[in-house]
Design an enzyme around this catalytic site. Structure first.
Site, mmCIF file in Angstrom:
data_model
loop_
_atom_site.group_PDB
_atom_site.id
_atom_site.type_symbol
_atom_site.label_atom_id
_atom_site.label_comp_id
_atom_site.label_asym_id
_atom_site.label_seq_id
_atom_site.Cartn_x
_atom_site.Cartn_y
_atom_site.Cartn_z
ATOM 1 N N GLY A 72 0.827 -1.221 0.000
ATOM 2 C CA GLY A 72 0.000 0.000 0.000
ATOM 3 C C GLY A 72 0.851 1.256 0.000
ATOM 4 N N GLY A 110 2.657 3.716 1.399
ATOM 5 C CA GLY A 110 3.233 3.997 2.714
ATOM 6 C C GLY A 110 3.847 5.382 2.789
ATOM 7 N N LYS A 131 3.891 12.037 -3.644
ATOM 8 C CA LYS A 131 4.857 11.094 -3.072
ATOM 9 C C LYS A 131 5.705 11.818 -2.027
ATOM 10 C CE LYS A 131 7.756 7.419 -4.921
ATOM 11 N NZ LYS A 131 8.371 6.850 -6.118
ATOM 12 N N GLY A 149 7.387 7.575 5.854
ATOM 13 C CA GLY A 149 6.458 8.090 4.837
ATOM 14 C C GLY A 149 7.016 9.232 4.008
ATOM 15 N N ARG A 156 3.033 13.376 -8.745
ATOM 16 C CA ARG A 156 3.068 12.643 -10.011
ATOM 17 C C ARG A 156 1.665 12.393 -10.518
ATOM 18 N NH1 ARG A 156 5.209 6.625 -8.123
ATOM 19 N NH2 ARG A 156 3.452 6.255 -6.757
ATOM 20 N N ARG A 210 -1.882 -1.169 -9.642
ATOM 21 C CA ARG A 210 -0.727 -2.031 -9.905
ATOM 22 C C ARG A 210 -1.179 -3.483 -10.039
ATOM 23 N NH1 ARG A 210 3.172 1.094 -6.748
ATOM 24 N NH2 ARG A 210 2.197 3.121 -6.579
ATOM 25 N N ASP A 239 4.246 -5.065 -7.251
ATOM 26 C CA ASP A 239 3.598 -3.843 -6.763
ATOM 27 C C ASP A 239 4.119 -2.601 -7.492
ATOM 28 O OD1 ASP A 239 5.803 -4.922 -5.018
ATOM 29 O OD2 ASP A 239 5.847 -2.848 -4.361
ATOM 30 N N ASP A 290 7.069 3.902 -10.435
ATOM 31 C CA ASP A 290 7.919 3.787 -9.250
ATOM 32 C C ASP A 290 9.404 3.793 -9.593
ATOM 33 O OD1 ASP A 290 5.730 3.898 -7.679
ATOM 34 O OD2 ASP A 290 6.128 2.067 -6.566
#
Ligand code: AMP
Ligand code: MG
Length: 508
Positions: A101, A103, A124, A137, A187, A194, A263, A273
């Site tokens: 998830g 985070g 992010k 985080g 972003r 995913r 993920d 990512d």
């Protein structure tokens, strides 16, 4: 008085004028946890992507105002947004992790652009969430700059990717191997779902929500499949196709992702990512860009196989949507998955052919390509070589072009002359002038890529002097990677020696 001031500020930022349509947040509870961004001390706009902002009607002038940063980073409210941390699971380095998830990120909300396209606004580095598993985080400035630049570089190269609207820097210290400045990256993508989003529900046995997730996609990005006879099978088939093409493009441009866990694999076939990624400098088929990847699982040459592994994980997770009879479902999904290699190979071969400047198909083309890669391995800069290859004339006035050279261990220890002879012979069988071929090759062989040392130079200026001008310069350079841009030619030179010492890890 203060309300007049406030409303003036709101008009100026443009964020309030965005048409929020938070589709994802209307899904039921297990899909996400509501959350808010935790502000960063001294947050300020470091760089704004004017081109992408324009899609949403946002201007740089507005973006550099305090109110804009405050609204994005949680200091003040962004009323129409509905921030959530998305739930997902995933196979990390081959091992299943049932709950990952967001985070350290939030889906702030979804907005329509001027063409009615729905975009996720994903922040992010926004602080800890329900899924942070004890971590902070946060994202550090270093990796936020890398993602900001690389996602736009990929876009410039024509490779599907998430994009980046802006980079927000701060004075807040974040602790990794050392104390570093924290940052946030806004972003954007049509979706951040995913492969691991499906795995999340499948492994909990929550097939109602698994179906809901499928339906969410069929009513959004995969609307064209909604009314087909077997929409979930077709959806998986399309993910296979998109992924095969994406990975073929990565291999073609020499991009190494570094952490292809399921993920980190986008259901839309986007590059997603950005962590310890790298573009190859010298071609090296076994290149491992993530120095935490001790086994080389995600080495450059393994990427196509790893995407196939991730697709197999997704296929398993989607089985309950395909047929109540598990065996029948497995057979159907196997057939779809089997399309991966032919599709990957077809795209990769077509990329290889165009990188070599070949229009027609001949039997020995693949061998010619493979021989070249063998010769280049650990010897030759990948990007520079192909850019220069366009200038090679198909015939020479000397005898070199007409006589088959003997392999000479002294004058041609690697065998490049021999390869070049074969290549020229091959070019002469093409019905195209050298000039036309050179032009075509310059459209597929980029002059500029984001080399690690370039990102590092921008990072140092940002960290040490709060100077983001190099970030902006690279952003504009990499948006047009196939253009000559003569005043920028030094970025197309061989990387400096110190670049070899750069190490990248997952810790970002
Ligand atoms: P990544 O390696 O970036 O794909 O992250 C894998 C998982 O770890 C995801 O669930 C992330 O949200 C989470 N994660 C990574 N870094 C952090 C962090 N600094 N704080 C909280 N969660 C994190
Ligand atoms: Mg990730």
């Amino acid at each position: 008085m203060s309300s007049i001031l406030e409303s003036e500020q709101k008009c100026a930022t443009g964020l309030d004028a965005l048409l929020f349509e938070n589709r994802y947040a209307r899904l039921p509870a297990p899909f996400f946890r509501a959350a808010v961004p935790h502000p960063l001390v001294g947050a300020h706009m470091a760089s704004f992507n004017v081109e992408l902002g324009a899609l949403l009607g946002l201007t740089a002038e507005a973006a550099f105002q305090r109110a804009f940063v405050d609204q994005l980073t949680g200091v003040s409210e962004l009323p129409a947004a509905q921030p959530v941390a998305m739930a997902y699971a995933g196979h990390q380095f081959g091992h299943f992790v049932p709950q990952l998830g967001d985070g350290r990120a939030l889906l702030l909300g979804q907005v329509r652009d001027k063409q009615q396209q729905l975009w996720d606004l994903h922040l992010k580095g926004s602080g800890s969430t329900h899924f942070s598993r004890g971590s902070d985080g946060r994202a550090v400035l270093r990796s936020s700059i890398r993602e900001y630049l690389c996602s736009e570089a990929m876009f410039g190269l024509g490779i599907p990717t998430t994009r980046a609207l802006c980079l927000i820097a701060s004075r807040e210290q974040v602790y990794r191997e050392r104390a570093e400045p924290g940052a946030m990256l806004l972003r954007m993508a049509q979706s951040h779902i995913r492969f691991g989003s499906f795995e999340f529900f499948y492994h909990r046995g929550d097939y109602d929500n698994l179906r809901r997730l499928g339906r969410y996609l069929l009513e959004g990005e995969f609307l064209h499949l909604r009314d087909t006879p077997a929409p979930y099978l077709a959806l998986f088939g399309e993910v296979v196709t998109r992924t095969a093409k994406l990975i073929a493009q990565w291999q073609g441009v020499g991009f190494c992702h570094g952490v292809m866990n399921s993920d980190n694999m986008s259901i839309l076939g986007l590059t997603l990512d950005y962590g310890p990624f790298a573009f190859l400098d010298v071609y090296e088929k076994g290149h491992i860009c993530n120095h935490s990847d001790h086994q080389g699982r995600y080495a450059f040459q393994n990427q196509p196989e790893m995407a196939h592994f991730d697709l197999a994980c997704l296929a398993t997770a989607m089985l309950p949507l395909i047929d109540d009879d598990n065996e029948a479902a497995v057979t159907l999904m196997r057939e779809q998955l089997a399309q991966y290699w032919p599709q990957f190979n077809a795209t990769y071969r077509s990329i290889a052919r165009s990188k070599l400047g070949l229009m027609e198909c001949e039997k020995g083309d693949l061998e010619l390509w493979q021989q070249l890669l063998e010769l280049m391995d650990e010897q030759v800069d990948y990007t520079r070589f192909f850019r220069a290859l366009g200038a090679v004339p198909s015939s020479t006035s000397s005898t070199q072009g007409t006589h088959h050279p003997q392999r000479n261990e002294f004058s041609d220890p690697l065998g490049f002359d021999l390869w070049m002879y074969e290549y020229r012979q091959r070019l002469q069988r093409e019905g195209r002038s050298d000039e036309a071929r050179r032009t075509a090759m310059a459209l597929v062989n980029p002059k500029y890529i984001l080399r690690n040392y370039m990102a590092e130079t921008a990072i140092r200026a940002a960290e040490e002097c709060g100077d983001y001008s190099e970030v902006d310069r690279l952003l504009s350079l990499l948006r047009n990677p196939f253009c000559e841009q003569p005043e920028m030619a030094h970025y197309a030179a061989s990387p400096p020696l110190w670049a070899k010492a750069l190490q990248l890890s997952c810790s970002s």
